[in-house]
Design an enzyme around this catalytic site. Structure first.
Site, PDB file in Angstrom:
ATOM      1  N   CYS A 155       0.810  -1.221   0.000  1.00  0.00           N
ATOM      2  CA  CYS A 155       0.000   0.000   0.000  1.00  0.00           C
ATOM      3  C   CYS A 155       0.842   1.268   0.000  1.00  0.00           C
ATOM      4  O   CYS A 155       0.339   2.347  -0.339  1.00  0.00           O
ATOM      5  CB  CYS A 155      -0.929   0.019   1.217  1.00  0.00           C
ATOM      6  SG  CYS A 155      -2.058  -1.374   1.307  1.00  0.00           S
ATOM      7  N   SER A 156       2.099   1.170   0.396  1.00  0.00           N
ATOM      8  CA  SER A 156       2.968   2.342   0.457  1.00  0.00           C
ATOM      9  C   SER A 156       3.805   2.522  -0.813  1.00  0.00           C
ATOM     10  O   SER A 156       4.706   3.359  -0.828  1.00  0.00           O
ATOM     11  CB  SER A 156       3.909   2.236   1.667  1.00  0.00           C
ATOM     12  OG  SER A 156       3.184   2.275   2.869  1.00  0.00           O
TER      13      SER A 156
END
Length: 296
Positions: free
Chosen positions: A156-157
């Site tokens: 997600c990053s």
């Protein structure tokens, strides 16, 4: 130090939208049939009964009312419960590169940049259509610029790490203009059979143009004041899909091969860390948190 700005952004909004009501109708029909077909195993405790869902549950749990996808019929088909994409030959542009480029071209137009002005393209993405050739290099080839491109993945990053890497490349003098693309097409990795996660994600390719401030020709550019990264290992969010699945005699459709999470644990771990990171970072820059207009 070289000042870096975000001079353009682009977003590719898919043509289809799935409302909570549509999603629930499909999932509940699937769950009802599953429970009926496995009545004896459920009664014996061999497998768990599928719980039912509601539009109200989804909105309360996530705030989401609908999500965009590039294909919806397959996801809502209770005999399939998975989006359907047609395979493409190797000499044709891949679906993920094609959709990512829509966002890239919009970002370049907003930045008043031509592809020949780009020195590097970084794809920061949770899932990639293939391992190699790199999706970013396929996009570079289509845009026709010299320089370099590479894929980067930190779940997600991924987007934030790609932005950090772009800033570093510009500040080091390695590049003057870097495109960051996040061609997220997560619908194939969403488990449409799972009540607790099937509603979270949609498809949303996006892109940013980062460059030296002294080369910027766009109005309304955003100056990058500082960046900060941190990683912490956790099994609370996971997907075991990968190239080794075939060696494990897996068909890649087991529940753990899709996105899955321990939602309450995620919130418990992530929220305090996010608050602390933003607060301390702002403080180090001499800013008050109350001065922040937007937070993602």
């Amino acid at each position: 130090m070289t000042q870096v700005v975000i001079s353009g952004s682009g977003l590719n909004i898919p043509p289809h939208s799935i409302s909570n009501e549509e999603l629930v109708a499909s999932y509940n029909a699937f769950a009802e049939r599953f429970n009926q077909e496995h009545t004896e195993q459920i009664a014996a405790g061999e497998i768990k009964e599928k719980p039912f869902s509601s539009a109200e549950f989804i909105e309360k749990a996530s705030g989401i009312k609908s999500r965009y996808v590039f294909e919806k019929e397959g996801a809502l088909d209770i005999d399939r419960m998975c989006v359907r994409f047609d395979p493409r030959p190797d000499d044709q542009l891949s679906l993920q590169a094609e959709q990512g480029l829509v966002a890239v071209r919009e970002a370049l137009a907003q930045a008043n940049k031509d592809p020949k002005d780009v020195d590097a393209l970084i794809c920061g993405c949770s899932y990639y259509q293939r391992a190699y050739p790199a999706l970013s290099i396929e996009m570079q080839n289509e845009l026709g610029f010299e320089g370099f491109a590479f894929d980067l993945s930190v779940a997600c990053s991924s987007a934030t790490f790609a932005i950090q890497t772009a800033v570093d490349a510009i500040q080091s003098g390695r590049a003057k203009c870097v495109v960051v693309c996040t061609p997220e097409i997560t619908s194939p990795q969403s488990n449409w059979r799972d009540r607790d996660s099937h509603f979270i994600f949609g498809d949303a390719p996006a892109a940013l143009v980062l460059e030296r401030e002294d080369t910027c020709r766009a109005t309304g550019a955003l100056r990058v004041l500082d960046t900060r990264l941190k990683t912490t290992f956790s099994n609370n969010i996971r997907s075991n899909f990968g190239y080794m699945n075939i060696a494990e005699d897996s068909d890649g459709r087991e529940a753990d091969k899709f996105f899955y999470q321990q939602g309450r644990r995620v919130f418990k771990d992530v929220c305090p860390m996010v608050v602390n990171t933003i607060s301390t970072h702002a403080q180090d820059l001499g800013l008050e948190v109350t001065e922040l207009r937007k937070v993602w």
